[in-house]
Scaffold this motif. Sequence first.
Motif, short mmCIF file in Angstrom:
data_model
loop_
_atom_site.label_atom_id
_atom_site.label_comp_id
_atom_site.label_asym_id
_atom_site.label_seq_id
_atom_site.Cartn_x
_atom_site.Cartn_y
_atom_site.Cartn_z
N VAL A 79 19.04 106.28 150.43
CA VAL A 79 18.85 104.84 150.18
C VAL A 79 20.01 104.23 149.39
N ASP A 98 15.42 108.70 148.95
CA ASP A 98 14.14 108.06 148.69
C ASP A 98 13.16 109.08 148.14
N VAL A 153 10.84 99.87 152.71
CA VAL A 153 12.08 100.61 152.93
C VAL A 153 13.24 99.62 152.95
N GLU A 191 11.90 103.72 144.24
CA GLU A 191 12.73 104.52 145.15
C GLU A 191 13.32 105.74 144.44
#
Length: 562
Positions: A81, A48, A22, A139
């Motif tokens: 993200v 994500d 992450v 991602e």
Amino acid sequence: MGSTQLSRTYSRRPLQHGTHRVPARLRTYRSHVGGEEVPSEDWVYVLDADSLLDDVFANLTLKRKLEQRRIAPDDLPATVVGRVAKADRATVERAVEAAAAAAPAWGAVPLPTRIDAVGRLLHARLSEHAEDIAAILVEEGHPLALARWQVSGMLECFGQESIGFYRGQMLQEFHRGERLLQVRRKPDGVVCLNPPQNAPLSSALLGVTALMGGNALVVRAPRSAPLGVMYVMQELVAPVLAEVGAPPGTLNVVCGDPAPMLNCWLAHPAVNDIIYFGSSDNGLKFEARCIEAGKKPILELAGNDVVAVWKDADVELAAEALTESFYGSGQLCMIPNQVLVHPDVADALVRRLVRQAGRIRPGHPWEPEVLLTPVLRNEKFFSCLKDARDKGAEVVCGGSAMQLDGARDPHGIFLEPTVIVVRGVDDARDLDAVRHETFFPLLPLIVADPAPDAELLDTFVDFVNSSHYGLRNSLWAKDSAVVDEFVTRVRTGGLLKVNDSHIGFLPYLPTHGGTGLTGGVFGEANYPILRTSHLQGVSVSSGSRPRDAVFGAWQHLIDTRT
């Protein structure tokens, strides 16, 4: 954010099997125009891919609310993200104008700088940041195996062998007496690139070879997956261009909706070429609009690739190559779309293909063995499958939707790898699954009727040539005469591969391009450095008598006769 910061975020460790990294913080990119960042009040948010698998519709709703400013940007959930500025029309026009200002100076830079230096430096940067690129693609929802496949293609595109080929194509020199004769390719000027949603980064990198040809470039980062494009273009390509002294505006990257951006490019007098990825229907209409507007259209449209399997083929390897049809759930333009098989090995090929297709499963994109991606709208898959069944095709594996764990579920967001068997060639193209690109994991295997091999070989070649599409074609055969016949007579497609991976990348050879509904009326193997340039002949003499030049060939003929 610099490339070192991103590398530090991911710790530069190898991607671990079964683990998901992450990012430490939100990545933010603004429009890159004329070497500067352009602010915007509108943002495109990237969630994500794991969160989408958890609850796809809830997270798509969240994304929509964020982009409609119904959620405050300082209250972002952890599933977000990245964000990319959405360019307004003024920014898009500014990007074109920056490219137009840079194009003359960049086009005058010597070939060794534009091609050799840029290629060498970019290959080094791509190699150094390969794991970061793959992580960002994961991602955005690309399975890890396919992210690595894309990076492999990027490295081949800018490898030493390919760079040498580009340089040789851009300038050839000959000597005739006191004259130096050159065949040069000159840049067209301003090139705009509209990549597809399914593989935007690798498609955008094609445009970098147009830069090496001396053009200035404007790239649209698609709203569905803008992070990979923005990262590579702004963090890797732009610094390379700055290092070799390219003027600001040589590369410009903006994110936005395709229709208004394409309209702006068509209307802007400074735009010379437009590289367009999309469906065949929309692409051919866009081609006509380009020509009307005086722009060169370079089309990358649908593929409907044929793989032919002859009686002496290595059936095990052919079946392995055919499973590439299911990579990315069939949502890639350059995968096998249909198989034509010799009747002598049809049963053996079906058995092996079904066995290998059964190993392909859904899962999280960071899992190293996962190859399937979600298919959010699957009604066309079931419609196509029904059409095939109604016309006599046999479903030998697959045919259902499934959940993340592989359990069959009509509401699942994954589709099983599906193989159908079609008996006979004559009516095969009556099936929608054979006639058109399907863009989901459905592979028709067409078994030719028994006949003498000479007649069957004609049937195979004619079938491949009868396709209205033409991106890649493949042949599996050991007989050199059969191979020679295919290589000589198959005229469709931008690439023909024999006894090899259908989707694998190789130096020198094109990654894209094709004929018919794949490339439009100007379709061919797509080397953007060549497609975005034009030929020019040059003669440099130390001082020749004009009359000798005018009648030189005639005089040579007379002298030879006497």
